[in-house]
Write an enzyme that holds these catalytic residues in place. Sequence first.
Site, PDB file in Angstrom:
ATOM      1  N   GLN A 171      -0.026   1.677   0.790  1.00  0.00           N
ATOM      2  CA  GLN A 171       1.008   2.428  -0.098  1.00  0.00           C
ATOM      3  C   GLN A 171       1.939   3.771   0.188  1.00  0.00           C
ATOM      4  OE1 GLN A 171      -0.741   4.564  -3.839  1.00  0.00           O
ATOM      5  NE2 GLN A 171      -0.917   2.536  -4.463  1.00  0.00           N
ATOM      6  N   PHE A 172       1.327   4.407   1.450  1.00  0.00           N
ATOM      7  CA  PHE A 172       2.270   5.365   2.095  1.00  0.00           C
ATOM      8  C   PHE A 172       1.472   5.320   3.487  1.00  0.00           C
ATOM      9  CE2 PHE A 172       2.388   6.661  -2.399  1.00  0.00           C
ATOM     10  CZ  PHE A 172       3.505   7.202  -2.484  1.00  0.00           C
ATOM     11  N   PRO A 185      -7.055   5.392   8.159  1.00  0.00           N
ATOM     12  CA  PRO A 185      -8.282   5.017   8.129  1.00  0.00           C
ATOM     13  C   PRO A 185      -8.291   3.390   8.593  1.00  0.00           C
ATOM     14  CG  PRO A 185      -7.913   6.059   6.007  1.00  0.00           C
ATOM     15  CD  PRO A 185      -6.725   5.977   6.633  1.00  0.00           C
ATOM     16  N   ASP A 230       1.557   7.594   5.442  1.00  0.00           N
ATOM     17  CA  ASP A 230       0.454   8.938   5.549  1.00  0.00           C
ATOM     18  C   ASP A 230      -0.774   8.493   5.459  1.00  0.00           C
ATOM     19  OD1 ASP A 230       3.199  11.098   4.941  1.00  0.00           O
ATOM     20  OD2 ASP A 230       2.984   9.241   4.023  1.00  0.00           O
ATOM     21  N   GLU A 276      -3.261  -1.465  -2.750  1.00  0.00           N
ATOM     22  CA  GLU A 276      -3.721  -0.926  -3.689  1.00  0.00           C
ATOM     23  C   GLU A 276      -2.362  -0.754  -4.818  1.00  0.00           C
ATOM     24  OE1 GLU A 276      -4.131   3.100  -1.743  1.00  0.00           O
ATOM     25  OE2 GLU A 276      -5.640   2.105  -0.390  1.00  0.00           O
ATOM     26  N   ILE A 311      -2.376   5.481   6.256  1.00  0.00           N
ATOM     27  CA  ILE A 311      -2.618   4.285   7.180  1.00  0.00           C
ATOM     28  C   ILE A 311      -3.732   4.481   8.034  1.00  0.00           C
ATOM     29  CG2 ILE A 311      -0.944   4.727   9.160  1.00  0.00           C
ATOM     30  CD1 ILE A 311      -0.230   1.704   8.752  1.00  0.00           C
ATOM     31  N   ALA A 367      -9.115   1.644  -0.158  1.00  0.00           N
ATOM     32  CA  ALA A 367      -9.755   1.467   1.474  1.00  0.00           C
ATOM     33  C   ALA A 367      -8.766   0.839   2.110  1.00  0.00           C
ATOM     34  CB  ALA A 367     -11.318   1.004   1.032  1.00  0.00           C
ATOM     35  N   GLU A 368      -7.913   1.571   2.900  1.00  0.00           N
ATOM     36  CA  GLU A 368      -7.012   1.127   3.749  1.00  0.00           C
ATOM     37  C   GLU A 368      -7.615   0.154   4.890  1.00  0.00           C
ATOM     38  OE1 GLU A 368      -5.227   4.273   1.539  1.00  0.00           O
ATOM     39  OE2 GLU A 368      -7.105   4.177   2.717  1.00  0.00           O
ATOM     40  N   HIS A 425       3.397  12.469   1.821  1.00  0.00           N
ATOM     41  CA  HIS A 425       3.938  11.589   1.430  1.00  0.00           C
ATOM     42  C   HIS A 425       5.524  11.425   2.322  1.00  0.00           C
ATOM     43  CE1 HIS A 425       1.569  12.266  -1.725  1.00  0.00           C
ATOM     44  NE2 HIS A 425       1.400  11.013  -2.150  1.00  0.00           N
TER      45      HIS A 425
END
Length: 737
Positions: A489-490, A496, A492, A422, A494, A466-467, A537
């Site tokens: 990206q974070f 999914p 927090d 992302e 992860i 969409a992780e 975050h």
Amino acid sequence: MATTKTEPKLPLTTAVARKSKNYEGLTREQLIQAYRLMYTSRRIDDREILLKRQQKIYFQMSGAGHEAVGVAAGLALKPSYDWFYPYYRDRALCLALGVEPYQMFLQGVGAAEDPSSGGRQMPSHWSYPSLHIVTQSSPTGSQILQAVGCAEGGRYLSRHPKAAGVSPGGGDYRDFKEVTSQTDEVTYVSLGDGTSSEGEFWEAMNAAALGKLPIIFCVEDNGYAISVPVEVQTAGGSISRLVSGFPNFHFEEVDGTDPVASYGAFRRAVKYCRDGLGPAFVHAHVIRPYSHSLSDDERLYRPDSERERDAQRDPVTRTQMYLLREGILDDKGLNQLEKEVEAELQVAVDRALEALPAAPESVTTFLYSPNIDPTLSTFDTQPIAEVVSEGKKPAAKTMADLINATLRDEMKRDERIVIFGEDVADCSREEYLKQKLVKGKGGVFKLTFGLQFEFGNDRVFNSPLAEAAIVGRATGMATRGLKPVVEIQFFDYIWPAMMQIRDELSTIRWRSNNGYSSPVVIRVAIGGYLTGGAIYHSQCGESIFTHIPGLRVVFPSNSLDAAGLLRTAIRCDDPVMFLEHKRLYRESFGRAAYPGPDYMIPFGKAKIVHPGTDLSVITYGAVVPRAMQAAQKLEREQGVSVEIIDLRSLNPFDWETIAASVAKTSRALVAYEDTLSWGYGAEIAARIADQLFDQLDAPVRRVAAKDTFVAYQPILEDAILPQPNDLYLAMKELVKY
């Protein structure tokens, strides 16, 4: 909840084929072969059911009722040319592609020579690398995103043929990853109707439509997901109706108990994909004449009338009668064919029952690559200083700078590397970059800035938000031989992707008995100390991932280590989770000059960042500079000598360095940013207490975050996360013990 069952309206393809004698392009010999395969598939199911009741095998999953559509797909596609991600009902497909019944019985008995897994997987979990049948797992639908990545990987390799080469200097994953691709190859993925309820199915459909990928999705709709009927799973009772709005797709809805109609549908779908027009979707209506598995009894939720109605559409008996009506076979010919199959299966069963199980000592074999060990000294190289004029020292750079530089040099070296996630691209609307209307983004922390501009959209691109799709697609690409370096990206967010990481990525090599591997690198921004990051975050949770066999986990605390460990992660042959602490990205602590394009650090090798004799502190990540502050204060005030060990690599970790330090100091403090209870440091502390008890002069102590979430208000965040003073007090107390 009110539901309505909708009966499908299917074309009368068989009647038309019978009248024209065309059989949708199938010859009479192919129709006989199709029946042989279907009959073989059904009788393997029956034999396995008998073996299970005799307690000679341990599980049974039937493909009954799905035989026609499976054989049709196998005849329309090419084994060892196209790629296949089947599901557990696809026995007939595998037979049509060339799998032998004996190999299937080896799965049932859990034999060492089972080519799918060496006895590690249940029956009907197919994996046959020579046929391009990719290892399958049990979670519903988790293979679909990987199939999308496989299709992407095949297309990338056809566009970048030089990427298929081995590494010029040798010694990285490319030397052990065979890469093949065809310009018109197709990826096939199948699933049951219940699986279409999974979010990953919709993520995969979206990605396939966006990329116009050469992939066929086949939904084998038998009307039930175990006991849950389709009208409870699917709004309106028809998945075809729900997916019809996806662009770029070719759609087919067919009677999947009719092999001729099914073959026609697949022939059209395959042509659409081979012509490069986009993906295809085949919705095949089939039946399930047996229970979901032998652990299920469908009579508890399906009345006899419904089961009898399905029996009238049984694909095996329908095809048998079709061959008789068409004069393709007579009774004598059918009987002869069936007797031949029965005799072949008896020989296969007898052989399989004599096969030996795998040796108990083999259970840890192939958890990791047998070819490349990233803990060895070959990954221990020296930095090369940048050349600077006028005798000046090279500029010290941040962790963010060195990660970016390392990615750039590795992309120059290895054309198989692709980067996505992302916001990682500079700008998805590439014309804005070409016209210099924008500068470009390159990630929310700008760690991938400039990479898309330099290497192009094929190699650096943004993904949908969409992780699971990020990790799942990367897994499929890596299975094909690419080296995806993806970004979450974070940390927090992860979760999914957890199914893809835990049940897919980390297990592929082990569950396929080294038939397949998937050395993805997942870069993850992690950690707090942000003053404003709050709950979503700022969290850690690395212990959840170090608990996963097959996954390497590293966590650098400074620029030089980030560069060296990232390069090792990219060149090694295992999946790696590369944790990057957000607070350290641009900290003054740990800045360093770029060490050159070949600098690496072995995994599992800690670094003593502050030698000492009175107390050992074992830590990593953003706690390292805080431990340094505390140790320096204690040394100034009380003359205490603290040894600080930066683990750098969490799985594997450097037990030898820890043990040697504790033997020297007789005291141990484990410090980490995750919550105190059940955190990563708890395992280190437990192992010290267990194995080094006789060398301790004080209890093992831990300093970590409080067992709560990270708050937004800086005062609260400071109270939650371990601070230098917390470490100072714990050190002071331990040395006085």
